[in-house]
Scaffold this active site. Sequence first.
Site, PDB file in Angstrom:
ATOM      1  N   CYS A  58      43.059 -15.719 -20.316  1.00  0.00           N
ATOM      2  CA  CYS A  58      43.474 -14.893 -20.959  1.00  0.00           C
ATOM      3  C   CYS A  58      43.402 -15.151 -22.509  1.00  0.00           C
ATOM      4  O   CYS A  58      43.736 -15.991 -22.962  1.00  0.00           O
ATOM      5  CB  CYS A  58      45.201 -14.746 -20.498  1.00  0.00           C
ATOM      6  SG  CYS A  58      46.044 -13.414 -21.334  1.00  0.00           S
ATOM      7  N   CYS A  62      49.915 -17.806 -25.558  1.00  0.00           N
ATOM      8  CA  CYS A  62      51.323 -17.981 -25.201  1.00  0.00           C
ATOM      9  C   CYS A  62      51.335 -19.672 -24.811  1.00  0.00           C
ATOM     10  O   CYS A  62      50.495 -20.148 -23.920  1.00  0.00           O
ATOM     11  CB  CYS A  62      51.610 -17.241 -23.994  1.00  0.00           C
ATOM     12  SG  CYS A  62      51.175 -15.630 -23.928  1.00  0.00           S
ATOM     13  N   CYS A  65      51.691 -21.197 -21.285  1.00  0.00           N
ATOM     14  CA  CYS A  65      50.835 -20.624 -19.978  1.00  0.00           C
ATOM     15  C   CYS A  65      49.535 -21.206 -19.954  1.00  0.00           C
ATOM     16  O   CYS A  65      48.656 -21.243 -20.420  1.00  0.00           O
ATOM     17  CB  CYS A  65      50.800 -19.021 -20.340  1.00  0.00           C
ATOM     18  SG  CYS A  65      49.808 -18.337 -18.937  1.00  0.00           S
ATOM     19  N   CYS A 102      55.022  -8.575  -6.123  1.00  0.00           N
ATOM     20  CA  CYS A 102      54.926  -8.659  -7.657  1.00  0.00           C
ATOM     21  C   CYS A 102      53.474  -9.050  -7.903  1.00  0.00           C
ATOM     22  O   CYS A 102      52.940 -10.427  -7.540  1.00  0.00           O
ATOM     23  CB  CYS A 102      55.603  -9.383  -8.471  1.00  0.00           C
ATOM     24  SG  CYS A 102      57.470  -9.180  -8.006  1.00  0.00           S
ATOM     25  N   CYS A 133      55.636  -4.170  -7.765  1.00  0.00           N
ATOM     26  CA  CYS A 133      56.048  -4.778  -9.198  1.00  0.00           C
ATOM     27  C   CYS A 133      54.541  -5.159  -9.840  1.00  0.00           C
ATOM     28  O   CYS A 133      54.029  -5.509  -8.932  1.00  0.00           O
ATOM     29  CB  CYS A 133      57.125  -5.737  -9.355  1.00  0.00           C
ATOM     30  SG  CYS A 133      57.168  -6.501 -10.790  1.00  0.00           S
ATOM     31  N   CYS A 193      61.716  -5.113 -14.958  1.00  0.00           N
ATOM     32  CA  CYS A 193      61.929  -6.533 -15.081  1.00  0.00           C
ATOM     33  C   CYS A 193      61.593  -7.259 -16.211  1.00  0.00           C
ATOM     34  O   CYS A 193      60.417  -7.302 -16.728  1.00  0.00           O
ATOM     35  CB  CYS A 193      60.998  -7.066 -14.000  1.00  0.00           C
ATOM     36  SG  CYS A 193      61.213  -8.849 -13.552  1.00  0.00           S
ATOM     37  N   ARG A 265      67.196 -13.267 -11.843  1.00  0.00           N
ATOM     38  CA  ARG A 265      66.354 -13.906 -10.839  1.00  0.00           C
ATOM     39  C   ARG A 265      66.122 -15.440 -11.238  1.00  0.00           C
ATOM     40  O   ARG A 265      65.791 -15.592 -12.419  1.00  0.00           O
ATOM     41  CB  ARG A 265      64.943 -13.545 -10.854  1.00  0.00           C
ATOM     42  CG  ARG A 265      63.955 -14.298  -9.920  1.00  0.00           C
ATOM     43  CD  ARG A 265      62.632 -13.578  -9.516  1.00  0.00           C
ATOM     44  NE  ARG A 265      62.983 -12.190  -8.990  1.00  0.00           N
ATOM     45  CZ  ARG A 265      62.449 -11.032  -9.767  1.00  0.00           C
ATOM     46  NH1 ARG A 265      61.603 -11.156 -10.918  1.00  0.00           N
ATOM     47  NH2 ARG A 265      62.755  -9.884  -9.282  1.00  0.00           N
TER      48      ARG A 265
HETATM   49  N1  SAM Z   1      49.893 -11.310 -18.653  1.00  0.00           N
HETATM   50  C1  SAM Z   1      50.936 -10.921 -18.717  1.00  0.00           C
HETATM   51  C2  SAM Z   1      51.902 -10.930 -19.761  1.00  0.00           C
HETATM   52  O1  SAM Z   1      52.062 -12.183 -20.187  1.00  0.00           O
HETATM   53  O2  SAM Z   1      52.988 -10.229 -19.922  1.00  0.00           O
HETATM   54  C3  SAM Z   1      51.606 -11.123 -17.183  1.00  0.00           C
HETATM   55  C4  SAM Z   1      51.612 -12.339 -16.543  1.00  0.00           C
HETATM   56  S1  SAM Z   1      52.509 -13.715 -17.389  1.00  0.00           S
HETATM   57  C5  SAM Z   1      51.997 -14.972 -16.500  1.00  0.00           C
HETATM   58  C6  SAM Z   1      54.267 -13.457 -16.805  1.00  0.00           C
HETATM   59  C7  SAM Z   1      55.161 -14.259 -17.306  1.00  0.00           C
HETATM   60  O3  SAM Z   1      55.279 -15.534 -16.536  1.00  0.00           O
HETATM   61  C8  SAM Z   1      55.354 -14.569 -18.801  1.00  0.00           C
HETATM   62  O4  SAM Z   1      55.843 -13.763 -19.418  1.00  0.00           O
HETATM   63  C9  SAM Z   1      56.134 -15.972 -18.879  1.00  0.00           C
HETATM   64  O5  SAM Z   1      57.609 -15.450 -19.016  1.00  0.00           O
HETATM   65  C10 SAM Z   1      56.113 -16.369 -17.196  1.00  0.00           C
HETATM   66  N2  SAM Z   1      55.428 -17.937 -17.398  1.00  0.00           N
HETATM   67  C11 SAM Z   1      54.004 -18.017 -17.710  1.00  0.00           C
HETATM   68  N3  SAM Z   1      53.658 -19.415 -17.568  1.00  0.00           N
HETATM   69  C12 SAM Z   1      54.857 -19.857 -17.345  1.00  0.00           C
HETATM   70  C13 SAM Z   1      55.145 -21.324 -17.293  1.00  0.00           C
HETATM   71  N4  SAM Z   1      54.297 -22.311 -17.352  1.00  0.00           N
HETATM   72  N5  SAM Z   1      56.676 -21.625 -16.845  1.00  0.00           N
HETATM   73  C14 SAM Z   1      57.420 -20.597 -16.708  1.00  0.00           C
HETATM   74  N6  SAM Z   1      57.145 -19.116 -17.062  1.00  0.00           N
HETATM   75  C15 SAM Z   1      56.031 -18.944 -17.289  1.00  0.00           C
HETATM   76 FE1  SF4 Z   2      48.140 -14.251 -20.864  1.00  0.00          FE
HETATM   77 FE2  SF4 Z   2      49.755 -16.109 -19.663  1.00  0.00          FE
HETATM   78 FE3  SF4 Z   2      50.455 -15.059 -22.005  1.00  0.00          FE
HETATM   79 FE4  SF4 Z   2      50.580 -13.490 -19.700  1.00  0.00          FE
HETATM   80  S1  SF4 Z   2      51.751 -15.350 -20.208  1.00  0.00           S
HETATM   81  S2  SF4 Z   2      49.602 -12.797 -21.681  1.00  0.00           S
HETATM   82  S3  SF4 Z   2      48.625 -14.548 -18.683  1.00  0.00           S
HETATM   83  S4  SF4 Z   2      48.708 -16.244 -21.714  1.00  0.00           S
END
Ligand code: SAM
Ligand code: SF4
Length: 350
Positions: A58, A62, A65, A102, A133, A193, A265
Amino acid sequence: MSATASDLRHDWNLTEVRALFEQPFNDLLFLAQTVHRRHFDANRVQVSTLLSIKTGACPEDCKYCPQSGHYNTGLDKQKLMEVQKVLEAAAEARAIGSTRFCMGAAWKHPSAKDMPYVLKMVEGVKALGLETCMTLGRLTQEQTQALADAGLDYYNHNLDTSPEFYGNIITTRTYSERLQTLAYVREAGMKICSGGILGMGESLDDRAGLLIQLANLPEHPESVPINMLVKVEGTPLAAEEDVDPFDFIRMLAVARIMMPKSHVRLSAGREQMNEQMQALAFMAGANSIFYGEKLLTTGNPQADRDMALFRRLGIKPEKRQDHADEVHQAAIEQALIEQRDSRLFYNAAL
Ligand code: SAM
Ligand code: SF4
Ligand code: DTB
């Protein structure tokens, strides 16, 4: 159990939300449970299953992530899944009693070439009798409308934390872009959500600030996922301190009080929680979980362990909200009859 409009406030301020967090634990839980019972059956929990339809690489940064291309987490990257494979996974989720499917993609935003496949996924999953979702990153207004027209029920788009702390966690997009996508989702008539993550080094005011952003939206999100950071080796937050379990429960309780009609949730991080903590989470007003052994890329408790916990607590899974899908209920019942020999048998269809 009916709600009145006056229960739903959109004018929360930091002083009063701080005061909610800071009251004695038992008082907070009592208040949250009282609010919960006003609007919900306290012994029903909604179950959703997650699937990563596009994994890793990606472009966003973040810091929490495992799927960000900015960090090396040793993740097995996967391009967009075939529609048929997604539908097979959805049918499996349905067979274990899940009511919502989802689909998550590690994108900054969907591309024009991916949209037709994504729309087919929505149509196919819906035809299986599941609520749908998706979480695909930022959307244009046209993409949002196309998803709504295909029958998407919910769009997940987390604000993650307060506007003040956001830049410490993500630098490749802005809070206001996130709010813009949420506004498109509402305009297109879909359910929202949106929630956040605890354990990223945020302060109590940041947790309060996130809930204020969510509750002060023109309409509360129907679903509010509260994630506990899953610490993944290779991400910048891998060595963050654990969240105090009681502080996590407080967050669920305050979310319940501020958004009385929303499903709150108990989201990522359940693998790291014991059963007592999860029971307290339900007491605090959490009434939705991710169900099935995987979240997107990390682990989640096994379905049979969750059903065993539900049984011990006298909790039943929520049925689909439209109550119209008898075919789905029959499929769940059949799947459960086939499992009847299992010691952990639990009739999720009741
Ligand atoms: N890429 C898209 C986005 O970020 O909007 C969708 C997928 S992203 C993985 C969805 C959500 O997963 C993120 O907004 C975050 O809140 C949650 N998430 C990702 N990594 C995580 C982690 N290590 N622990 C807890 N929540 C996590
Ligand atoms: Fe990409 Fe993870 Fe951020 Fe979603 S949360 S935008 S998958 S880096
Ligand atoms: C949400 O708030 N949590 C889910 C879902 N929405 C998409 C994702 C949790 C991801 C946890 C880390 C992983 O498994 O990759």
